[in-house]
Design an enzyme around this catalytic site. Structure first.
Site, PDB file in Angstrom:
ATOM      1  N   SER A 111     -76.536  31.990 -32.071  1.00 44.56           N
ATOM      2  CA  SER A 111     -75.355  31.149 -32.236  1.00 44.56           C
ATOM      3  C   SER A 111     -75.372  30.078 -31.159  1.00 44.56           C
ATOM      4  O   SER A 111     -75.957  30.269 -30.087  1.00 44.56           O
ATOM      5  CB  SER A 111     -74.075  31.992 -32.096  1.00 44.56           C
ATOM      6  N   TYR A 165     -69.128  38.237 -27.749  1.00 38.77           N
ATOM      7  CA  TYR A 165     -69.965  37.696 -28.826  1.00 38.77           C
ATOM      8  C   TYR A 165     -71.000  36.730 -28.254  1.00 38.77           C
ATOM      9  O   TYR A 165     -72.196  36.827 -28.570  1.00 38.77           O
ATOM     10  CB  TYR A 165     -69.089  36.994 -29.858  1.00 38.77           C
TER      11      TYR A 165
END
Length: 251
Positions: free
Chosen positions: A144, A158
């Site tokens: 990401s 995350y």
């Protein structure tokens, strides 16, 4: 379109979103796909209908549980007797509040790390051991942009998990290139998936406004990139990170 006939790929989190799009593109390219799902097969059922059970195998796997990755890998190899490539796509993003209880904080961190990095590391381990005697293979892990720029205060876990994915894949690329094992990272920004639904809620227009292209990326952008990396046409790009974020984060 790349010709991936005769190849078998394991795609985690293939019931929807990026994983489903990737599985479909690999199938369109001639490959067989083992697709994992956490609770419901979702789009995998449609892929079985369209391409047949000899080319698509849905496998339920709760990757937050120890041992689930090993069982998944064993089923993937048993499907056709071999696996040629691994796509680590499954991921979770529960909220973790700094102001919350330690119990809730630890639970969110534990689940996120188990799914987003421990299961990824486990599957990479099994893939490497499988690929070496076969002369090589390909691994693509979906990270990401958060791995590089960080994330919101409720999603620090995350971002940390995706940063670990980047370091893992770079280490694999450096350590196993001479064995013909190539590792790549794709770092998406907002992608049009269920996970990104919050960006389309009223009041959150700023989330998409920051993207110079003005919209989230279609999942097929990621799937097409996976197919190219799996094709073997760009093996010397091993270890690289490919950003797919509409120029919202340019390194």
């Amino acid at each position: 379109m790349f010709d991936l006939s005769g190849k078998t790929y394991l795609v985690t989190g293939a019931s929807r979103g990026i994983g489903a799009a990737t599985a479909k593109i690999l199938l369109e390219s001639g490959a067989c796909v083992v697709g994992s799902y956490a609770s419901a097969p979702g789009n995998l059922d449609s892929l079985v209908t369209d391409y047949g059970s000899k080319r698509v195998l849905p496998v339920q796997a709760d990757l937050s549980q120890m041992g689930a990755a090993h069982q998944l890998w064993e089923q993937a190899v048993a499907f056709n007797g071999h696996v040629d490539g691994l796509v680590n796509n499954a991921g979770v993003m529960p909220e973790a509040y700094v102001s919350g209880s330690d119990e809730d904080w630890h639970a969110s961190w534990h689940t996120t790390m188990m799914v987003n990095i421990q299961s990824v590391a486990d599957l990479c381990k099994y893939a490497i051991c499988h690929f070496k005697p076969r002369g090589g293979g390909h691994i693509v892990s979906i990270a990401s942009r958060a791995a590089f720029r960080g994330d919101g205060i409720d999603y620090m876990h995350y971002a940390a998990s995706k940063g670990a994915v980047v370091s893992l894949m770079r280490s694999i690329a450096r350590g196993y290139a001479r064995d013909g094992i190539y590792g790549f990272i794709i770092a998406p920004g907002w992608v049009k998936t269920d996970m990104a639904a919050v960006a389309y809620e009223p009041g959150n227009e700023w989330m998409l406004d920051e993207i110079p292209m003005g919209e989230a990326a279609p999942p097929s952008d990621v799937g097409n990139m996976v197919a190219m990396l799996m094709s073997g046409n760009v093996n010397h790009a091993t270890g690289t990170t490919i950003d797919i974020n509409g120029a919202s984060y340019v390194r």
